[in-house]
Design an enzyme around this catalytic site. Sequence first.
Site, PDB file in Angstrom:
ATOM      1  N   THR A  21      -8.269 -22.835 -10.491  1.00 12.84           N
ATOM      2  CA  THR A  21      -7.758 -21.723 -11.298  1.00 12.84           C
ATOM      3  C   THR A  21      -8.585 -21.597 -12.575  1.00 12.84           C
ATOM      4  OG1 THR A  21      -5.719 -20.719 -12.145  1.00 12.84           O
ATOM      5  CG2 THR A  21      -5.974 -23.076 -12.518  1.00 12.84           C
ATOM      6  N   ASN A  22      -8.104 -20.867 -13.581  1.00 17.59           N
ATOM      7  CA  ASN A  22      -8.834 -20.715 -14.843  1.00 17.59           C
ATOM      8  C   ASN A  22      -7.848 -20.655 -16.007  1.00 17.59           C
ATOM      9  OD1 ASN A  22      -8.047 -17.853 -15.359  1.00 17.59           O
ATOM     10  ND2 ASN A  22      -9.094 -17.585 -13.402  1.00 17.59           N
TER      11      ASN A  22
END
Length: 219
Positions: A21-22
């Site tokens: 993810t980020n």
Amino acid sequence: MHILITAGPTREPLDPVRYLTNRSSGKMGYALAEAARDAGHQVTLISGPVHLSAPEGMEVIRVDSARQMFLAVQNHITKVAIAIFSAAVADYRPVMQADQKIKKNAASLTLQLERTEDILGSARSVFGFKGTLVGFAAETENLIANAQDKLSRKGCDLVVANDVSQAGIGFDSSENAVTLCFPGAKTVNLPQQSKMLLARDLMHHIIRIASDTDTGRAD
Ligand code: CTP
């Protein structure tokens, strides 16, 4: 007007307990959705996993992965006049998703990644969207050049450029400063302020573009 907004990150699973993810918090997209609602517009918010509660007075669709976000946008974009893509969609996902938790048997592990669906890039070419299209560009270098390039490649009416290398703004923060990039190389700076105030300002610009386009079409 009916406005679709994507927000937050996506999660691309590796196995049942891990994902890529980020750092997106979703705050900018949620602030935009609330600003649009408060200005009297109908809002469909398509959100990746965030720690924010669903805003009242709008349709909220929760998704996890880029693929799910792509499908949700595909299902709703034909109904709206404006589409704003503020989500930080993962550009790559693991090619293999293990059914069981990956055990640490080997000394090293190489992940093979493949491209996810480009949702913004599909708006005109795949979904046939004819309304006002707004993209975001989070960059650490060559901010304006990259944003202008994205604007023309993806058929946007506006790209909101965000310098994520600057401390105190952008990802995870409650404040932001952006540069609006329009066709014809025109730019407008919106100075650092809370994401809520910035969202109101940004929404005024977006509604103006949509109204001008509408008037243009009616002529
Ligand atoms: N976006 C999207 N789907 C993706 C990736 C990004 O809809 N799979 C949207 C984001 O919501 C944002 C914009 O595209 O509005 C960001 O573009 P980005 O992927 O950063 O730009 P590109 O120019 O395609 O690629 P690069 O990562 O090389 O800059």
